[in-house]
Design a protein around this motif. Structure first.
Motif, PDB file in Angstrom:
ATOM      1  N   PHE A   1      26.466  71.552  60.703  1.00 30.51           N
ATOM      2  CA  PHE A   1      25.083  71.139  60.916  1.00 30.51           C
ATOM      3  C   PHE A   1      24.241  72.269  61.511  1.00 30.51           C
ATOM      4  O   PHE A   1      23.124  72.502  61.094  1.00 30.51           O
ATOM      5  N   GLY A   2      24.825  72.983  62.487  1.00 31.99           N
ATOM      6  CA  GLY A   2      24.062  74.008  63.181  1.00 31.99           C
ATOM      7  C   GLY A   2      24.510  75.420  62.890  1.00 31.99           C
ATOM      8  O   GLY A   2      23.949  76.379  63.412  1.00 31.99           O
ATOM      9  N   GLY A   3      25.508  75.591  62.087  1.00 32.14           N
ATOM     10  CA  GLY A   3      26.007  76.933  61.796  1.00 32.14           C
ATOM     11  C   GLY A   3      27.464  76.909  61.388  1.00 32.14           C
ATOM     12  O   GLY A   3      27.980  75.885  60.933  1.00 32.14           O
ATOM     13  N   GLN A   4      28.120  78.041  61.585  1.00 25.85           N
ATOM     14  CA  GLN A   4      29.510  78.207  61.169  1.00 25.85           C
ATOM     15  C   GLN A   4      30.479  77.472  62.092  1.00 25.85           C
ATOM     16  O   GLN A   4      30.336  77.504  63.309  1.00 25.85           O
ATOM     17  N   ILE A   5      31.461  76.819  61.474  1.00 28.62           N
ATOM     18  CA  ILE A   5      32.565  76.203  62.201  1.00 28.62           C
ATOM     19  C   ILE A   5      33.817  76.960  61.771  1.00 28.62           C
ATOM     20  O   ILE A   5      34.137  77.020  60.591  1.00 28.62           O
ATOM     21  N   ARG A   6      34.491  77.570  62.726  1.00 24.95           N
ATOM     22  CA  ARG A   6      35.698  78.356  62.436  1.00 24.95           C
ATOM     23  C   ARG A   6      36.923  77.546  62.835  1.00 24.95           C
ATOM     24  O   ARG A   6      36.978  76.995  63.933  1.00 24.95           O
ATOM     25  N   VAL A   7      37.907  77.481  61.923  1.00 23.15           N
ATOM     26  CA  VAL A   7      39.120  76.704  62.182  1.00 23.15           C
ATOM     27  C   VAL A   7      40.360  77.553  61.966  1.00 23.15           C
ATOM     28  O   VAL A   7      40.317  78.580  61.293  1.00 23.15           O
ATOM     29  N   ARG A   8      41.461  77.084  62.546  1.00 19.56           N
ATOM     30  CA  ARG A   8      42.782  77.655  62.285  1.00 19.56           C
ATOM     31  C   ARG A   8      43.667  76.517  61.779  1.00 19.56           C
ATOM     32  O   ARG A   8      43.768  75.469  62.410  1.00 19.56           O
TER      33      ARG A   8
ATOM     34  N   TYR B   1      27.695  65.846  67.326  1.00 19.69           N
ATOM     35  CA  TYR B   1      28.172  65.766  65.942  1.00 19.69           C
ATOM     36  C   TYR B   1      29.576  66.352  65.825  1.00 19.69           C
ATOM     37  O   TYR B   1      30.441  65.798  65.155  1.00 19.69           O
ATOM     38  N   LEU B   2      29.783  67.474  66.479  1.00 16.77           N
ATOM     39  CA  LEU B   2      31.086  68.124  66.413  1.00 16.77           C
ATOM     40  C   LEU B   2      32.170  67.239  67.026  1.00 16.77           C
ATOM     41  O   LEU B   2      33.256  67.097  66.458  1.00 16.77           O
ATOM     42  N   ASN B   3      31.880  66.631  68.164  1.00 16.15           N
ATOM     43  CA  ASN B   3      32.862  65.744  68.805  1.00 16.15           C
ATOM     44  C   ASN B   3      33.213  64.563  67.907  1.00 16.15           C
ATOM     45  O   ASN B   3      34.371  64.155  67.836  1.00 16.15           O
ATOM     46  N   MET B   4      32.225  64.025  67.203  1.00 18.55           N
ATOM     47  CA  MET B   4      32.493  62.919  66.277  1.00 18.55           C
ATOM     48  C   MET B   4      33.363  63.407  65.112  1.00 18.55           C
ATOM     49  O   MET B   4      34.288  62.720  64.690  1.00 18.55           O
ATOM     50  N   ALA B   5      33.069  64.606  64.603  1.00 14.58           N
ATOM     51  CA  ALA B   5      33.763  65.140  63.427  1.00 14.58           C
ATOM     52  C   ALA B   5      35.190  65.593  63.745  1.00 14.58           C
ATOM     53  O   ALA B   5      35.999  65.742  62.830  1.00 14.58           O
ATOM     54  N   LYS B   6      35.522  65.798  65.017  1.00 15.96           N
ATOM     55  CA  LYS B   6      36.870  66.248  65.383  1.00 15.96           C
ATOM     56  C   LYS B   6      37.953  65.261  64.953  1.00 15.96           C
ATOM     57  O   LYS B   6      39.115  65.631  64.835  1.00 15.96           O
ATOM     58  N   LYS B   7      37.567  64.030  64.678  1.00 16.59           N
ATOM     59  CA  LYS B   7      38.517  63.031  64.170  1.00 16.59           C
ATOM     60  C   LYS B   7      39.163  63.524  62.878  1.00 16.59           C
ATOM     61  O   LYS B   7      40.306  63.204  62.580  1.00 16.59           O
TER      62      LYS B   7
ATOM     63  N   SER C   1      30.997  59.218  59.489  1.00 20.76           N
ATOM     64  CA  SER C   1      29.626  58.734  59.406  1.00 20.76           C
ATOM     65  C   SER C   1      28.859  59.147  60.660  1.00 20.76           C
ATOM     66  O   SER C   1      29.340  58.979  61.773  1.00 20.76           O
ATOM     67  N   GLY C   2      27.684  59.704  60.460  1.00 25.49           N
ATOM     68  CA  GLY C   2      26.880  60.180  61.582  1.00 25.49           C
ATOM     69  C   GLY C   2      27.125  61.643  61.904  1.00 25.49           C
ATOM     70  O   GLY C   2      26.418  62.228  62.713  1.00 25.49           O
ATOM     71  N   ALA C   3      28.141  62.231  61.284  1.00 30.30           N
ATOM     72  CA  ALA C   3      28.456  63.651  61.494  1.00 30.30           C
ATOM     73  C   ALA C   3      28.849  64.274  60.152  1.00 30.30           C
ATOM     74  O   ALA C   3      29.811  65.020  60.052  1.00 30.30           O
ATOM     75  N   THR C   4      28.074  63.957  59.134  1.00 30.18           N
ATOM     76  CA  THR C   4      28.409  64.374  57.771  1.00 30.18           C
ATOM     77  C   THR C   4      28.445  65.886  57.623  1.00 30.18           C
ATOM     78  O   THR C   4      29.402  66.444  57.056  1.00 30.18           O
ATOM     79  N   TYR C   5      27.424  66.590  58.102  1.00 28.60           N
ATOM     80  CA  TYR C   5      27.384  68.044  57.931  1.00 28.60           C
ATOM     81  C   TYR C   5      28.503  68.737  58.708  1.00 28.60           C
ATOM     82  O   TYR C   5      29.136  69.664  58.199  1.00 28.60           O
ATOM     83  N   SER C   6      28.757  68.285  59.918  1.00 29.52           N
ATOM     84  CA  SER C   6      29.850  68.861  60.702  1.00 29.52           C
ATOM     85  C   SER C   6      31.187  68.571  60.027  1.00 29.52           C
ATOM     86  O   SER C   6      32.063  69.441  59.951  1.00 29.52           O
TER      87      SER C   6
END
Length: 133
Positions: free
Chosen positions: A58-65, A88-94, A111-116
């Motif tokens: 939603f707000g930029g890059q999300i980097r994962v491992r 949004y990020l906390n919701m998407a961590k699921k 739902s509610g954190a679609t972009y994240s």
């Protein structure tokens, strides 16, 4: 033909239809179970290791491992998401658990954190592409 004979014929026809449906449904269920099992088996081709990538949230890059062991996703962690909205990020961590359990980034978004959610899925997808190389 008497009424009793017609009832027996109807009963036999109904049982034949039910038996055919039962046989078809059982075969279909077996095919679906085999397909699911094959998609979760080590046919993924992923090499063991840790792979990092990023996706647009939603707000930029999300980097994962993404960590792969024995050809399976064993861990997914968010390394950074500096410009991402925390709620949004906390919701998407699921999704991290969902992806690990499904052994695939192809899971439903939150739902509610679609972009994240889509940013996390994109990052995991890219990391797994590296694991296939």
């Amino acid at each position: 033909m008497n009424v009793k004979g017609i009832k027996w014929i109807n009963l036999i026809l109904i049982l034949a239809v039910l038996g055919g449906y039962h046989r078809y449904a059982g075969a279909h269920q077996e095919k679906m179970a085999e397909a699911s099992k094959a998609s979760k088996s080590n046919e993924s081709g992923w090499k063991d290791g840790s792979y990092e990538s990023s996706g647009n949230g939603f707000g930029g890059q999300i980097r994962v491992r993404v960590t792969v062991a024995d050809g399976e996703i064993t861990d997914v962690k968010i390394l950074s998401a500096k410009k991402e909205t925390k709620e949004y990020l906390n919701m998407a961590k699921k999704l991290l658990t969902d992806i690990r359990e499904a052994q695939s980034p192809e899971v439903d978004v939150v739902s509610g954190a679609t972009y994240s959610s889509n940013g996390i899925k994109e990052a995991v997808r890219k990391a797994l592409e590296e694991a296939n190389e």
